[in-house]
Motif scaffolding. Sequence first.
Motif, PDB file in Angstrom:
ATOM      1  N   ILE A   2       0.838  -1.201   0.000  1.00 26.83           N
ATOM      2  CA  ILE A   2       0.000   0.000   0.000  1.00 26.83           C
ATOM      3  C   ILE A   2       0.872   1.250   0.000  1.00 26.83           C
ATOM      4  CG2 ILE A   2      -1.738   1.276   1.302  1.00 26.83           C
ATOM      5  CD1 ILE A   2      -2.828  -1.220  -0.019  1.00 26.83           C
ATOM      6  N   ASN A   3       1.981   1.224   0.722  1.00 27.53           N
ATOM      7  CA  ASN A   3       2.877   2.378   0.720  1.00 27.53           C
ATOM      8  C   ASN A   3       3.474   2.615  -0.666  1.00 27.53           C
ATOM      9  OD1 ASN A   3       2.567   3.168   3.389  1.00 27.53           O
ATOM     10  ND2 ASN A   3       4.068   1.670   4.075  1.00 27.53           N
ATOM     11  N   PHE A   4       3.790   1.552  -1.396  1.00 25.24           N
ATOM     12  CA  PHE A   4       4.299   1.682  -2.758  1.00 25.24           C
ATOM     13  C   PHE A   4       3.246   2.331  -3.657  1.00 25.24           C
ATOM     14  CE2 PHE A   4       4.792  -0.090  -7.060  1.00 25.24           C
ATOM     15  CZ  PHE A   4       6.031   0.456  -7.374  1.00 25.24           C
ATOM     16  N   ILE A   5       2.003   1.872  -3.554  1.00 23.94           N
ATOM     17  CA  ILE A   5       0.908   2.462  -4.336  1.00 23.94           C
ATOM     18  C   ILE A   5       0.728   3.930  -3.956  1.00 23.94           C
ATOM     19  CG2 ILE A   5      -1.589   2.378  -4.742  1.00 23.94           C
ATOM     20  CD1 ILE A   5      -1.356  -0.684  -4.388  1.00 23.94           C
ATOM     21  N   HIS A   6       0.848   4.230  -2.672  1.00 22.43           N
ATOM     22  CA  HIS A   6       0.720   5.614  -2.215  1.00 22.43           C
ATOM     23  C   HIS A   6       1.801   6.503  -2.843  1.00 22.43           C
ATOM     24  CE1 HIS A   6      -0.277   8.968   0.347  1.00 22.43           C
ATOM     25  NE2 HIS A   6       0.972   9.010   0.788  1.00 22.43           N
ATOM     26  N   ILE A   7       3.024   6.024  -2.871  1.00 22.35           N
ATOM     27  CA  ILE A   7       4.119   6.798  -3.459  1.00 22.35           C
ATOM     28  C   ILE A   7       3.867   7.037  -4.942  1.00 22.35           C
ATOM     29  CG2 ILE A   7       6.579   6.701  -4.059  1.00 22.35           C
ATOM     30  CD1 ILE A   7       6.984   5.246  -1.349  1.00 22.35           C
ATOM     31  N   ILE A   8       3.449   6.012  -5.665  1.00 19.43           N
ATOM     32  CA  ILE A   8       3.175   6.154  -7.103  1.00 19.43           C
ATOM     33  C   ILE A   8       2.063   7.170  -7.337  1.00 19.43           C
ATOM     34  CG2 ILE A   8       2.313   4.936  -9.159  1.00 19.43           C
ATOM     35  CD1 ILE A   8       5.225   4.291  -8.404  1.00 19.43           C
ATOM     36  N   LEU A   9       0.987   7.107  -6.560  1.00 27.60           N
ATOM     37  CA  LEU A   9      -0.121   8.029  -6.764  1.00 27.60           C
ATOM     38  C   LEU A   9       0.214   9.452  -6.340  1.00 27.60           C
ATOM     39  CD1 LEU A   9      -3.061   5.664  -5.926  1.00 27.60           C
ATOM     40  CD2 LEU A   9      -2.526   6.686  -8.125  1.00 27.60           C
ATOM     41  N   TYR A  28      -5.545  11.366  -7.790  1.00 28.80           N
ATOM     42  CA  TYR A  28      -4.860  11.617  -6.525  1.00 28.80           C
ATOM     43  C   TYR A  28      -5.862  11.962  -5.429  1.00 28.80           C
ATOM     44  CZ  TYR A  28      -1.989  13.992  -3.068  1.00 28.80           C
ATOM     45  OH  TYR A  28      -1.408  14.380  -1.899  1.00 28.80           O
ATOM     46  N   LEU A  29      -6.872  12.777  -5.745  1.00 32.76           N
ATOM     47  CA  LEU A  29      -7.892  13.133  -4.743  1.00 32.76           C
ATOM     48  C   LEU A  29      -8.666  11.910  -4.267  1.00 32.76           C
ATOM     49  CD1 LEU A  29      -9.381  16.475  -6.065  1.00 32.76           C
ATOM     50  CD2 LEU A  29      -8.266  16.083  -3.885  1.00 32.76           C
ATOM     51  N   LEU A  30      -9.036  11.046  -5.191  1.00 31.29           N
ATOM     52  CA  LEU A  30      -9.756   9.829  -4.800  1.00 31.29           C
ATOM     53  C   LEU A  30      -8.883   8.943  -3.914  1.00 31.29           C
ATOM     54  CD1 LEU A  30     -11.562   8.972  -8.142  1.00 31.29           C
ATOM     55  CD2 LEU A  30     -12.562   9.932  -6.058  1.00 31.29           C
ATOM     56  N   TRP A  31      -7.612   8.816  -4.282  1.00 33.16           N
ATOM     57  CA  TRP A  31      -6.697   8.037  -3.455  1.00 33.16           C
ATOM     58  C   TRP A  31      -6.546   8.666  -2.073  1.00 33.16           C
ATOM     59  CZ3 TRP A  31      -4.778   3.591  -2.451  1.00 33.16           C
ATOM     60  CH2 TRP A  31      -3.719   3.482  -1.572  1.00 33.16           C
ATOM     61  N   MET A  32      -6.460   9.991  -2.024  1.00 33.42           N
ATOM     62  CA  MET A  32      -6.289  10.658  -0.739  1.00 33.42           C
ATOM     63  C   MET A  32      -7.503  10.463   0.159  1.00 33.42           C
ATOM     64  SD  MET A  32      -3.293  11.660  -0.515  1.00 33.42           S
ATOM     65  CE  MET A  32      -3.383  12.580   0.992  1.00 33.42           C
ATOM     66  N   LEU A  34      -9.273   7.729   0.267  1.00 37.31           N
ATOM     67  CA  LEU A  34      -9.037   6.397   0.832  1.00 37.31           C
ATOM     68  C   LEU A  34      -7.920   6.423   1.872  1.00 37.31           C
ATOM     69  CD1 LEU A  34      -9.285   4.159  -2.334  1.00 37.31           C
ATOM     70  CD2 LEU A  34     -10.792   4.110  -0.355  1.00 37.31           C
ATOM     71  N   TRP A  35      -6.842   7.144   1.574  1.00 37.42           N
ATOM     72  CA  TRP A  35      -5.702   7.218   2.474  1.00 37.42           C
ATOM     73  C   TRP A  35      -6.076   7.892   3.793  1.00 37.42           C
ATOM     74  CZ3 TRP A  35      -1.346   4.722   2.580  1.00 37.42           C
ATOM     75  CH2 TRP A  35      -0.287   5.182   3.326  1.00 37.42           C
ATOM     76  N   LEU A  36      -6.830   8.983   3.726  1.00 35.98           N
ATOM     77  CA  LEU A  36      -7.272   9.665   4.938  1.00 35.98           C
ATOM     78  C   LEU A  36      -8.208   8.772   5.751  1.00 35.98           C
ATOM     79  CD1 LEU A  36      -7.893  13.235   3.489  1.00 35.98           C
ATOM     80  CD2 LEU A  36      -6.045  12.550   5.013  1.00 35.98           C
ATOM     81  N   SER A  37      -9.118   8.090   5.063  1.00 35.91           N
ATOM     82  CA  SER A  37     -10.039   7.178   5.749  1.00 35.91           C
ATOM     83  C   SER A  37      -9.272   6.050   6.441  1.00 35.91           C
ATOM     84  CB  SER A  37     -11.042   6.585   4.767  1.00 35.91           C
ATOM     85  OG  SER A  37     -11.775   7.593   4.149  1.00 35.91           O
ATOM     86  N   TRP A  38      -8.284   5.501   5.761  1.00 33.60           N
ATOM     87  CA  TRP A  38      -7.490   4.424   6.345  1.00 33.60           C
ATOM     88  C   TRP A  38      -6.760   4.891   7.602  1.00 33.60           C
ATOM     89  CZ3 TRP A  38      -6.939  -0.534   6.753  1.00 33.60           C
ATOM     90  CH2 TRP A  38      -5.779  -1.051   7.274  1.00 33.60           C
ATOM     91  N   ASN A  39      -6.162   6.073   7.549  1.00 36.97           N
ATOM     92  CA  ASN A  39      -5.428   6.578   8.708  1.00 36.97           C
ATOM     93  C   ASN A  39      -6.360   6.909   9.869  1.00 36.97           C
ATOM     94  OD1 ASN A  39      -2.545   6.576   8.118  1.00 36.97           O
ATOM     95  ND2 ASN A  39      -3.146   7.822   6.381  1.00 36.97           N
ATOM     96  N   ILE A 116      -1.604   9.855  12.740  1.00 37.93           N
ATOM     97  CA  ILE A 116      -1.955  11.273  12.908  1.00 37.93           C
ATOM     98  C   ILE A 116      -0.987  12.158  12.129  1.00 37.93           C
ATOM     99  CG2 ILE A 116      -2.017  13.137  14.614  1.00 37.93           C
ATOM    100  CD1 ILE A 116      -3.196  11.047  16.574  1.00 37.93           C
ATOM    101  N   ILE A 117       0.290  11.821  12.139  1.00 42.05           N
ATOM    102  CA  ILE A 117       1.270  12.588  11.351  1.00 42.05           C
ATOM    103  C   ILE A 117       0.946  12.492   9.868  1.00 42.05           C
ATOM    104  CG2 ILE A 117       3.700  12.644  10.638  1.00 42.05           C
ATOM    105  CD1 ILE A 117       4.395  11.910  13.557  1.00 42.05           C
ATOM    106  N   GLN A 118       0.586  11.291   9.408  1.00 47.69           N
ATOM    107  CA  GLN A 118       0.211  11.140   8.005  1.00 47.69           C
ATOM    108  C   GLN A 118      -1.044  11.946   7.681  1.00 47.69           C
ATOM    109  OE1 GLN A 118       0.205   7.210   6.342  1.00 47.69           O
ATOM    110  NE2 GLN A 118       1.970   6.608   7.528  1.00 47.69           N
ATOM    111  N   LEU A 119      -1.975  12.027   8.614  1.00 51.89           N
ATOM    112  CA  LEU A 119      -3.175  12.847   8.400  1.00 51.89           C
ATOM    113  C   LEU A 119      -2.815  14.322   8.268  1.00 51.89           C
ATOM    114  CD1 LEU A 119      -5.725  11.229  10.861  1.00 51.89           C
ATOM    115  CD2 LEU A 119      -5.963  11.406   8.391  1.00 51.89           C
ATOM    116  N   PHE A 120      -1.956  14.816   9.142  1.00 48.08           N
ATOM    117  CA  PHE A 120      -1.583  16.228   9.096  1.00 48.08           C
ATOM    118  C   PHE A 120      -0.776  16.573   7.848  1.00 48.08           C
ATOM    119  CE2 PHE A 120      -2.283  16.464  13.818  1.00 48.08           C
ATOM    120  CZ  PHE A 120      -3.365  17.318  13.719  1.00 48.08           C
TER     121      PHE A 120
END
Length: 160
Positions: A2-9, A28-32, A34-39, A116-120
Amino acid sequence: MINFIHIILVILGIFGAIQCRTRYVILYLLWMLLWLSWNIFVCCLYLDLGGISKESDILSLRVSSHRSWWKENGPGCQSERLPSTGWQNQNQGNPELTTVLSCWLEYQYIEALHSIIQLFISLPAFVYACYAVSLFSNEENTFDTIGEFHSPSKSPHFFY
Protein backbone atom coordinates in the motif's frame (compact mmCIF):
# COMPACT_ATOMS: atom_id res chain seq x y z
CA MET A 1 2.41 -2.78 -0.96
CA ILE A 2 0.00 0.00 0.00
CA ASN A 3 2.88 2.38 0.72
CA PHE A 4 4.30 1.68 -2.76
CA ILE A 5 0.91 2.46 -4.34
CA HIS A 6 0.72 5.61 -2.21
CA ILE A 7 4.12 6.80 -3.46
CA ILE A 8 3.18 6.15 -7.10
CA LEU A 9 -0.12 8.03 -6.76
CA VAL A 10 1.54 10.96 -5.00
CA ILE A 11 4.02 11.19 -7.90
CA LEU A 12 1.11 11.07 -10.37
CA GLY A 13 -0.67 13.79 -8.41
CA ILE A 14 2.39 16.03 -8.45
CA PHE A 15 2.86 15.37 -12.16
CA GLY A 16 -0.80 16.19 -12.79
CA ALA A 17 -0.54 19.44 -10.85
CA ILE A 18 2.59 20.54 -12.68
CA GLN A 19 1.28 19.54 -16.12
CA CYS A 20 -2.28 20.79 -15.44
CA ARG A 21 -3.73 17.30 -15.97
CA THR A 22 -7.07 17.27 -14.20
CA ARG A 23 -7.54 13.49 -14.40
CA TYR A 24 -4.30 12.77 -12.58
CA VAL A 25 -5.15 15.22 -9.84
CA ILE A 26 -8.66 13.73 -9.51
CA LEU A 27 -7.12 10.25 -9.26
CA TYR A 28 -4.86 11.62 -6.53
CA LEU A 29 -7.89 13.13 -4.74
CA LEU A 30 -9.76 9.83 -4.80
CA TRP A 31 -6.70 8.04 -3.46
CA MET A 32 -6.29 10.66 -0.74
CA LEU A 33 -9.88 10.07 0.39
CA LEU A 34 -9.04 6.40 0.83
CA TRP A 35 -5.70 7.22 2.47
CA LEU A 36 -7.27 9.67 4.94
CA SER A 37 -10.04 7.18 5.75
CA TRP A 38 -7.49 4.42 6.34
CA ASN A 39 -5.43 6.58 8.71
CA ILE A 40 -8.54 7.62 10.65
CA PHE A 41 -9.47 3.93 10.92
CA VAL A 42 -5.98 3.01 12.19
CA CYS A 43 -6.14 5.79 14.80
CA CYS A 44 -9.53 4.56 15.99
CA LEU A 45 -8.31 0.96 16.01
CA TYR A 46 -5.21 1.51 18.12
CA LEU A 47 -6.88 3.98 20.49
CA ASP A 48 -9.92 1.66 20.89
CA LEU A 49 -12.39 4.28 19.62
CA GLY A 50 -15.65 3.66 17.79
CA GLY A 51 -16.23 0.14 19.02
CA ILE A 52 -13.14 -1.41 17.39
CA SER A 53 -10.25 -2.83 19.37
CA LYS A 54 -6.55 -3.30 18.71
CA GLU A 55 -6.92 -6.83 20.11
CA SER A 56 -9.12 -7.91 17.16
CA ASP A 57 -7.63 -9.52 14.07
CA ILE A 58 -9.33 -7.11 11.65
CA LEU A 59 -6.05 -5.84 10.15
CA SER A 60 -5.07 -9.32 9.01
CA LEU A 61 -8.57 -9.95 7.59
CA ARG A 62 -9.05 -12.66 10.23
CA VAL A 63 -6.49 -14.91 8.49
CA SER A 64 -3.65 -14.67 10.99
CA SER A 65 -2.95 -12.93 14.24
CA HIS A 66 -1.75 -9.38 13.73
CA ARG A 67 0.99 -7.99 15.91
CA SER A 68 2.49 -4.55 15.70
CA TRP A 69 6.23 -4.43 15.10
CA TRP A 70 6.38 -1.58 17.61
CA LYS A 71 5.08 -3.85 20.38
CA GLU A 72 8.50 -5.48 20.82
CA ASN A 73 10.76 -2.97 19.08
CA GLY A 74 9.49 0.36 20.35
CA PRO A 75 11.70 3.04 21.88
CA GLY A 76 13.15 1.81 25.14
CA CYS A 77 11.39 -1.57 25.02
CA GLN A 78 12.96 -4.32 27.06
CA SER A 79 11.81 -7.77 26.05
CA GLU A 80 12.57 -11.22 27.30
CA ARG A 81 12.61 -14.27 25.04
CA LEU A 82 11.28 -17.42 26.63
CA PRO A 83 12.71 -20.82 25.66
CA SER A 84 10.87 -22.26 22.66
CA THR A 85 10.61 -25.98 23.37
CA GLY A 86 7.73 -26.72 21.01
CA TRP A 87 9.23 -25.17 17.87
CA GLN A 88 10.95 -27.36 15.29
CA ASN A 89 12.78 -24.54 13.49
CA GLN A 90 14.76 -22.47 15.99
CA ASN A 91 15.59 -19.78 13.39
CA GLN A 92 11.97 -18.80 13.14
CA GLY A 93 10.92 -16.54 16.00
CA ASN A 94 7.61 -17.05 17.73
CA PRO A 95 5.92 -13.76 18.65
CA GLU A 96 3.91 -15.43 21.41
CA LEU A 97 7.10 -16.48 23.20
CA THR A 98 8.39 -12.93 23.63
CA THR A 99 7.46 -10.98 26.73
CA VAL A 100 7.75 -7.20 26.68
CA LEU A 101 8.78 -5.97 30.11
CA SER A 102 8.59 -2.20 29.68
CA CYS A 103 8.62 0.55 27.04
CA TRP A 104 8.98 4.31 27.11
CA LEU A 105 5.95 4.68 24.86
CA GLU A 106 3.33 1.99 24.34
CA TYR A 107 3.02 0.57 20.80
CA GLN A 108 -0.59 1.66 20.29
CA TYR A 109 0.37 5.30 20.83
CA ILE A 110 3.23 5.00 18.34
CA GLU A 111 0.89 3.52 15.72
CA ALA A 112 -1.74 6.21 16.35
CA LEU A 113 0.89 8.96 16.27
CA HIS A 114 2.20 7.64 12.96
CA SER A 115 -1.30 7.81 11.46
CA ILE A 116 -1.95 11.27 12.91
CA ILE A 117 1.27 12.59 11.35
CA GLN A 118 0.21 11.14 8.00
CA LEU A 119 -3.17 12.85 8.40
CA PHE A 120 -1.58 16.23 9.10
CA ILE A 121 0.69 15.86 6.06
CA SER A 122 -2.12 14.63 3.79
CA LEU A 123 -4.78 17.20 4.66
CA PRO A 124 -2.99 20.24 3.17
CA ALA A 125 -2.14 18.19 0.08
CA PHE A 126 -5.81 17.24 -0.28
CA VAL A 127 -6.93 20.87 0.03
CA TYR A 128 -4.30 21.98 -2.50
CA ALA A 129 -5.39 19.27 -4.95
CA CYS A 130 -9.02 20.41 -4.63
CA TYR A 131 -7.89 23.95 -5.38
CA ALA A 132 -5.91 22.76 -8.42
CA VAL A 133 -8.88 20.81 -9.82
CA SER A 134 -11.19 23.81 -9.41
CA LEU A 135 -8.60 26.06 -11.07
CA PHE A 136 -8.13 23.65 -13.98
CA SER A 137 -11.87 23.23 -14.50
CA ASN A 138 -12.34 27.03 -14.53
CA GLU A 139 -9.66 27.35 -17.21
CA GLU A 140 -11.30 24.69 -19.38
CA ASN A 141 -14.73 26.33 -19.18
CA THR A 142 -13.75 29.88 -20.16
CA PHE A 143 -15.10 31.47 -23.37
CA ASP A 144 -13.42 34.03 -25.59
CA THR A 145 -15.25 37.03 -27.09
CA ILE A 146 -16.49 35.12 -30.17
CA GLY A 147 -18.16 32.46 -28.06
CA GLU A 148 -15.84 29.55 -28.76
CA PHE A 149 -14.10 27.60 -26.06
CA HIS A 150 -10.76 29.06 -25.10
CA SER A 151 -8.01 26.47 -24.95
CA PRO A 152 -6.31 26.45 -21.56
CA SER A 153 -2.86 27.93 -21.52
CA LYS A 154 -1.50 24.98 -19.54
CA SER A 155 0.57 27.33 -17.44
CA PRO A 156 0.80 26.39 -13.79
CA HIS A 157 0.08 29.93 -12.56
CA PHE A 158 -1.41 28.69 -9.28
CA PHE A 159 2.12 28.21 -7.91
CA TYR A 160 2.62 31.99 -7.71
